[in-house]
Design a protein around this motif. Sequence first.
Motif, mmCIF file in Angstrom:
data_model
loop_
_atom_site.group_PDB
_atom_site.id
_atom_site.type_symbol
_atom_site.label_atom_id
_atom_site.label_comp_id
_atom_site.label_asym_id
_atom_site.label_seq_id
_atom_site.Cartn_x
_atom_site.Cartn_y
_atom_site.Cartn_z
ATOM 1 N N ASN A 13 0.804 -1.219 0.000
ATOM 2 C CA ASN A 13 0.000 0.000 0.000
ATOM 3 C C ASN A 13 0.841 1.275 0.000
ATOM 4 N N THR A 14 1.963 1.256 0.719
ATOM 5 C CA THR A 14 2.733 2.474 0.957
ATOM 6 C C THR A 14 4.207 2.299 0.607
ATOM 7 N N ALA A 15 4.773 3.327 -0.014
ATOM 8 C CA ALA A 15 6.225 3.379 -0.252
ATOM 9 C C ALA A 15 6.796 4.346 0.776
ATOM 10 N N ARG A 16 7.852 3.914 1.496
ATOM 11 C CA ARG A 16 8.419 4.769 2.545
ATOM 12 C C ARG A 16 9.927 4.894 2.381
ATOM 13 N N THR A 35 1.019 4.417 -2.630
ATOM 14 C CA THR A 35 1.063 4.111 -4.070
ATOM 15 C C THR A 35 0.125 2.964 -4.441
ATOM 16 N N ARG A 36 -0.346 2.231 -3.425
ATOM 17 C CA ARG A 36 -1.256 1.091 -3.642
ATOM 18 C C ARG A 36 -0.696 0.163 -4.732
ATOM 19 N N LEU A 37 0.526 -0.318 -4.507
ATOM 20 C CA LEU A 37 1.173 -1.217 -5.477
ATOM 21 C C LEU A 37 0.363 -2.499 -5.676
ATOM 22 N N ARG A 54 2.572 4.170 -10.567
ATOM 23 C CA ARG A 54 2.471 4.991 -9.345
ATOM 24 C C ARG A 54 3.684 4.755 -8.442
ATOM 25 N N SER A 55 4.087 3.501 -8.335
ATOM 26 C CA SER A 55 5.206 3.159 -7.448
ATOM 27 C C SER A 55 6.533 3.633 -8.016
#
Length: 300
Positions: A13-16, A35-37, A54-55
Amino acid sequence: MNHTVAAIDLGTNTARLLIAGRDPYRQIVLKRIITRLGGGFTRERGLSEEAQLRSIAALKEFALDMSHHGVVRLRAVATSAVRDAKNGEGFVQRVLAETGIALEVIDGMEEAVLTLRGVGSILDRKDCDLAVFDVGGGSTEYTLASDLQPVFSRSLPIGVVRLTEGKVGVVEMEDKISRELTALQKDLAAQGLEERFRKSTLVGTAGTATTLAAIDMGMEDYDYKRVNNYTMPLAAVEKIYRQLLPLTPQQRLEVKGLEPGREDLIIAGVLVVLTTMRIFGFETFKVSDSGLLEGLILGV
């Protein structure tokens, strides 16, 4: 001499991104982009093109941040979505070609060990047994730890993106989570660890746990220092669930402490927390903003 290092956790769900100075440790940049990969993921295709784009856009932004801060070492990992995707390897090659970032796909056990290291870095009490659960987008990891070393670890397919995109109702979602947790209970019992797990300090890390703490505190501006070691009673989690359930995703954005991008996923996340607490009889859980990302940077 430059000791600026970085870690990237590319989740379902998240890129950090975390950029830090070493000797002594200090946080320089902490950035998260939803980014909801795992969005639009299918068994036949794997990661959708939109989700990949998105990612990659987020990772390009991270690459610029790292260049700006003169990062000398990086460890970047991908978890459940890439691990399970038919086209995961192709995505990793694409990321390297387009961003220069070499992604390492880690398994559930390594994810648990790294998360434990991150959680241990902030806990006010770590001399007791810990039952750590990390609610992710694609999976949820459960680890029983003693002296911050895993005694038992399992990765269950009950991530919030996976559950939400299953397009089922709350009852079916709860049923799926209960089935997985009952199997976990049997697994623990078979190894003579169920009682020990129940008597441990329950610690929740990742977005669902930190969002529950932020909502409970009515936080306008998120402050990880206040979230770390915050104790959530079962009754408070139940109250938030009752508050959020009847609202539309749009209405949930009005709730203080709820991060945009999580408004449709939060119900699945809260159900994982509630069912975990009920099945194992936990009255409270402790929240950790630190997890996989911090565990990664401590080893860079």
